[in-house]
Design a protein around this motif. Structure first.
Motif, mmCIF file in Angstrom:
data_model
loop_
_atom_site.group_PDB
_atom_site.id
_atom_site.type_symbol
_atom_site.label_atom_id
_atom_site.label_comp_id
_atom_site.label_asym_id
_atom_site.label_seq_id
_atom_site.Cartn_x
_atom_site.Cartn_y
_atom_site.Cartn_z
ATOM 1 N N UNK A 86 -1.502 2.476 -6.195
ATOM 2 C CA UNK A 86 -2.204 3.455 -5.363
ATOM 3 C C UNK A 86 -2.698 2.808 -4.071
ATOM 4 N N UNK A 87 -3.215 1.562 -4.189
ATOM 5 C CA UNK A 87 -3.686 0.854 -2.994
ATOM 6 C C UNK A 87 -2.548 0.601 -2.027
ATOM 7 N N UNK A 88 -1.401 0.178 -2.567
ATOM 8 C CA UNK A 88 -0.241 -0.058 -1.704
ATOM 9 C C UNK A 88 0.195 1.219 -1.003
ATOM 10 N N UNK A 89 0.210 2.329 -1.748
ATOM 11 C CA UNK A 89 0.617 3.607 -1.153
ATOM 12 C C UNK A 89 -0.368 4.053 -0.077
ATOM 13 N N UNK A 90 -1.671 3.820 -0.325
ATOM 14 C CA UNK A 90 -2.671 4.181 0.683
ATOM 15 C C UNK A 90 -2.496 3.362 1.951
ATOM 16 N N UNK A 91 -2.238 2.058 1.775
ATOM 17 C CA UNK A 91 -2.014 1.212 2.940
ATOM 18 C C UNK A 91 -0.779 1.654 3.715
ATOM 19 N N UNK A 92 0.290 1.979 2.967
ATOM 20 C CA UNK A 92 1.517 2.433 3.617
ATOM 21 C C UNK A 92 1.283 3.741 4.364
ATOM 22 N N UNK A 93 0.527 4.647 3.711
ATOM 23 C CA UNK A 93 0.242 5.940 4.346
ATOM 24 C C UNK A 93 -0.575 5.752 5.622
ATOM 25 N N UNK A 94 -1.601 4.876 5.555
ATOM 26 C CA UNK A 94 -2.428 4.639 6.742
ATOM 27 C C UNK A 94 -1.605 4.011 7.862
ATOM 28 N N UNK A 95 -0.700 3.107 7.489
ATOM 29 C CA UNK A 95 0.147 2.459 8.489
ATOM 30 C C UNK A 95 1.063 3.469 9.165
ATOM 31 N N UNK A 96 1.681 4.334 8.354
ATOM 32 C CA UNK A 96 2.559 5.364 8.909
ATOM 33 C C UNK A 96 1.764 6.357 9.751
ATOM 34 N N UNK A 97 0.553 6.703 9.281
ATOM 35 C CA UNK A 97 -0.289 7.634 10.027
ATOM 36 C C UNK A 97 -0.702 7.034 11.372
#
Length: 216
Positions: A86-97
């Motif tokens: 979940x942490x990795x996905x959140x980081x990826x989402x924030x990076x893409x955002x």
């Protein structure tokens, strides 16, 4: 809930298996005891059976604890990996955002820059058109002034009646096909009736004649 039920079934199965083994062993010793019927008061076998039963119960409890501990460990590990994912996905989402916002602001900035450039070019074109129009008006005004100065013999920027009549006479001599009836009268230009024609009166009358000629 599913994992707890599985753990409970494993513990129960282990206890049932242990009890069956004890029962079998007890049966064997029972047969042995029948051969010594005369020693009915002997408790040696009973003590041994009790010890084995306690040992089995203790082992079953240990296995149950081990199964429960393994299940809890699996749950804890699964939760840890789930949180990590979940942490990795959140980081990826924030990076893409962040990348998306950056691209959006860059596009908006470029669009604003292009709009500013287009507005500047449009203003330049308008100014050029105004300059051309003004120049055309100046050219037309200069032509009118040059024509106005032809009758002005004394150069005082006013045309007297004598200067006007002299100009008409010379003009008709150059164009034999025309007569005085085809030419405008001095009174047509002398709007204020002061006995002379100014450049303003001349341009006003010429514009009026051009408008009348267009309607015909």
């Amino acid at each position: 809930m599913k994992l707890s039920a599985v753990s409970l079934c494993v513990v129960l199965a282990a206890q049932v298996s242990g009890q069956a083994a004890v029962g079998q062993e007890y049966g064997d010793y029972g047969d042995y005891g029948e051969g010594y019927g005369d020693y009915g008061q002997d408790t040696l076998y009973q003590d041994y059976a009790d010890k084995q039963q306690k040992k089995l119960e203790g082992g079953g409890g240990g296995m149950g604890k081990m199964v429960i501990g393994g299940a809890l460990g699996w749950l804890a590990g699964g939760k840890f990996h789930s949180n990590r994912t979940k942490t990795k996905l959140n980081k990826k989402h924030k990076k893409e955002q962040k990348a998306l916002y950056t691209q959006y602001y860059n596009d908006v900035y470029q669009l604003q820059t292009q709009n500013a450039e287009l507005a500047y070019l449009a203003e330049q074109l308008k100014q050029h058109a105004r300059n051309v129009e003004e120049q055309a008006e100046l050219d037309a005004l200069q032509r009118d002034y040059d024509e106005f100065k032809q009758p002005d013999v004394d150069g005082d920027d006013r045309i007297s009646r004598a200067e006007f009549n002299h100009y008409v006479k010379n003009y008709l001599s150059n164009y034999p096909g025309l007569t005085e009836k085809d030419m405008p009268k001095f009174e047509d230009f002398d709007h204020d009736n002061d006995g002379s024609v100014s450049f303003a009166e001349y341009t006003e009358q010429m514009a009026l004649q051009t408008k009348m000629a267009t309607k015909k």
